[in-house]
Design a protein around this motif. Sequence first.
Motif, short mmCIF file in Angstrom:
data_model
loop_
_atom_site.label_atom_id
_atom_site.label_comp_id
_atom_site.label_asym_id
_atom_site.label_seq_id
_atom_site.Cartn_x
_atom_site.Cartn_y
_atom_site.Cartn_z
N VAL A 181 0.84 -1.21 0.00
CA VAL A 181 0.00 0.00 0.00
C VAL A 181 0.86 1.25 0.00
N ILE A 182 1.93 1.23 0.81
CA ILE A 182 2.84 2.39 0.85
C ILE A 182 3.52 2.58 -0.50
N ALA A 183 3.95 1.45 -1.12
CA ALA A 183 4.61 1.56 -2.42
C ALA A 183 3.68 2.14 -3.47
N LYS A 184 2.40 1.75 -3.43
CA LYS A 184 1.44 2.29 -4.41
C LYS A 184 1.24 3.79 -4.20
N LYS A 185 1.18 4.23 -2.94
CA LYS A 185 1.02 5.66 -2.67
C LYS A 185 2.25 6.43 -3.12
N ILE A 186 3.45 5.89 -2.88
CA ILE A 186 4.67 6.54 -3.35
C ILE A 186 4.66 6.67 -4.86
N GLN A 187 4.26 5.62 -5.54
CA GLN A 187 4.24 5.65 -7.01
C GLN A 187 3.30 6.75 -7.51
N ASP A 188 2.11 6.86 -6.91
CA ASP A 188 1.15 7.88 -7.35
C ASP A 188 1.69 9.29 -7.15
N ASP A 189 2.36 9.54 -6.03
CA ASP A 189 2.87 10.89 -5.76
C ASP A 189 4.04 11.23 -6.68
N ILE A 190 4.90 10.28 -6.98
CA ILE A 190 6.04 10.56 -7.84
C ILE A 190 5.58 10.79 -9.27
N ARG A 191 4.56 10.09 -9.70
CA ARG A 191 4.08 10.26 -11.08
C ARG A 191 3.49 11.63 -11.33
N VAL A 192 3.16 12.35 -10.27
CA VAL A 192 2.60 13.70 -10.46
C VAL A 192 3.59 14.60 -11.18
N PHE A 193 4.88 14.51 -10.84
CA PHE A 193 5.87 15.39 -11.45
C PHE A 193 6.85 14.66 -12.37
N ALA A 194 6.96 13.32 -12.24
CA ALA A 194 7.93 12.59 -13.05
C ALA A 194 7.30 11.81 -14.19
N GLY A 195 5.98 11.77 -14.27
CA GLY A 195 5.33 11.07 -15.37
C GLY A 195 5.04 9.62 -15.03
N ASP A 196 4.39 8.94 -15.99
CA ASP A 196 3.95 7.56 -15.77
C ASP A 196 5.06 6.54 -15.97
N GLY A 197 6.27 6.96 -16.20
CA GLY A 197 7.36 6.02 -16.40
C GLY A 197 7.95 5.48 -15.11
N VAL A 198 7.42 5.89 -13.94
CA VAL A 198 7.95 5.45 -12.64
C VAL A 198 7.04 4.37 -12.08
N THR A 199 7.64 3.26 -11.61
CA THR A 199 6.91 2.17 -10.97
C THR A 199 7.59 1.83 -9.64
#
Length: 562
Positions: free
Chosen positions: A229-247
């Motif tokens: 759950v924490i990893a999914k939340k981190i992914q969503d926040d990073i994608r805000v400024f870094a794009g959908d290329g982050v998993t």
Amino acid sequence: MRLSDLISIKSVLRSCVTRAKLQFFVFHLLVVFIVPSFFVSSAQADEAEEAVTSQPTPRSPEARRSRTTRDQSEAQADKRKLLLTFGEEKPIDLDFETEPKKVYVGDPRVVTFNLAKIDGKQQIILKPTKPGDTTILIRDMDGEIQLIFNVKVTLSNLSRVATELKSLLRDIEGLEIKVVGQRVVLDGEILTPSDYGRILAVVGTPQQKTDYTDSVLPLMTLSPLALQVIAKKIQDDIRVFAGDGVTTRVVNGTIWLEGEVGSADEKVRAGEIAVLYIPEIRPTQQIEKDINAMRVPPRSMVNNFLRIKKAPPPPLDKLIRITVYFVELSKDYNRLFAFKWQPSFTPTGEPQISIGQRQDGTTGAEGTSFSAVISSLIPKLQTAQNAGYARVLKTGTVITKSGAKAVLKEQTEFTSLVQRVNDAGLSQLAAQKTPVGLSIEVLPKVVGQTDDIEMLIDMTQSAVVGSVPTGDRAPTVASHSVNTALYLKTSESAALAGVTGQEINTDFNKAPSASDPLFQLNRSKEYKKKNNRFVVFVTPQIVESASQSSEDLKRDFRVRAN
């Protein structure tokens, strides 16, 4: 079995003669022995509830362990399990009489006892002295084993501790609280780090102890589902400024950041955001408490494996089409009224007088003749009125890329000879070229990613005044020049500069007079008015390609593209 019951059985056996009486005997036997065994007195029920986990052991009529030994006495004895707390005495009522020498304690260091009689009943009082396990065997006055206690002594009342912990932590999902041995065990998988931290705040840690620390064995772990759950939340926040290329994914209890970001700053920022999601207090694996276990170097909970994208080729500079319009208007008006009378003599020859010998040889004097012409004898009346209008329109179009200077010239050069002093100080004739026409220099630049265009413009428009000059004299040139800087949006037009001039002349009695007039009568009035105006317009336009933006020029000049 009471004595009265035995006497009753004997009397019944003697009276059983017939088959019917035998059936009656069986029924009476059931009533006397079997039915009473289903009923327990209220006093016995109270004693059963006194122990936390006490259950009477059913008596066996015979318990043989070997050919020479039997456990019949132990098997027939009543057995109970007692959970005692250090420092708390436990009184137990006995239904038989005994004395101190008939009470045997397995480990006197764990528990001690005292016997007392209250209201005629025998009572044993157990006093725990240290944590541990022991047994207490109690015989009656006849020496028969009546009761065996299996005693466990703990430092605290584990049942009470377990109840309090369940009350404090009842809303935490996945937590199991149970009493095992002499400890209260906390087990299960905790879903969120905040709940895990709350448990530690209640039960304490070796560094920060609480009232429950010595009685509780924490075996709970943070659920792998919580890390996901924490990893999914981190992914969503990073994608805000870094794009959908982050998993993100969870590997061996750690969070991996994978994918591509646009720059090194984005990579660092992604790692910092991920670390903020990890709780400061993190659960450890139980195996870590083993000092003999092989250990690898400590690893971070967040592993940043993000790659930086290769920088794409810089985008082509935008093309800008610039159109400059030069407009010059001139108007003039002239009106004349004159009355002129100037008669005068114009002699046709010179008068002559000759003295001397004539052609026939005689001498004497003769006078010559005199003649003249009278001009402008009749008065003249002159009126005149004329007006003029002129417009000069020039358009210049040039296409250039953003940040590149563009130059457009449409000029005619006039060559003339002028006197110049050379290096030796001597005057000599030299050729001089005078350009006449339109000259445009512009430096456009697109501001960021907007539609605003910054322009530096230097423009000159010149024209010959009067007739075309000959080669021996320089032309007289009238010129207009503009040098400015401005901002415009694409496809918008603006007037860069404008000049308005007006000239008015009025002349009175300025008609030319004849030479040596007889008399002069001259009355005249002349009115002249002249207006001049010029304006410069500019229109920038961001275009996709030079070919598409010049379609209008191709159409005007009928240029066909293959």
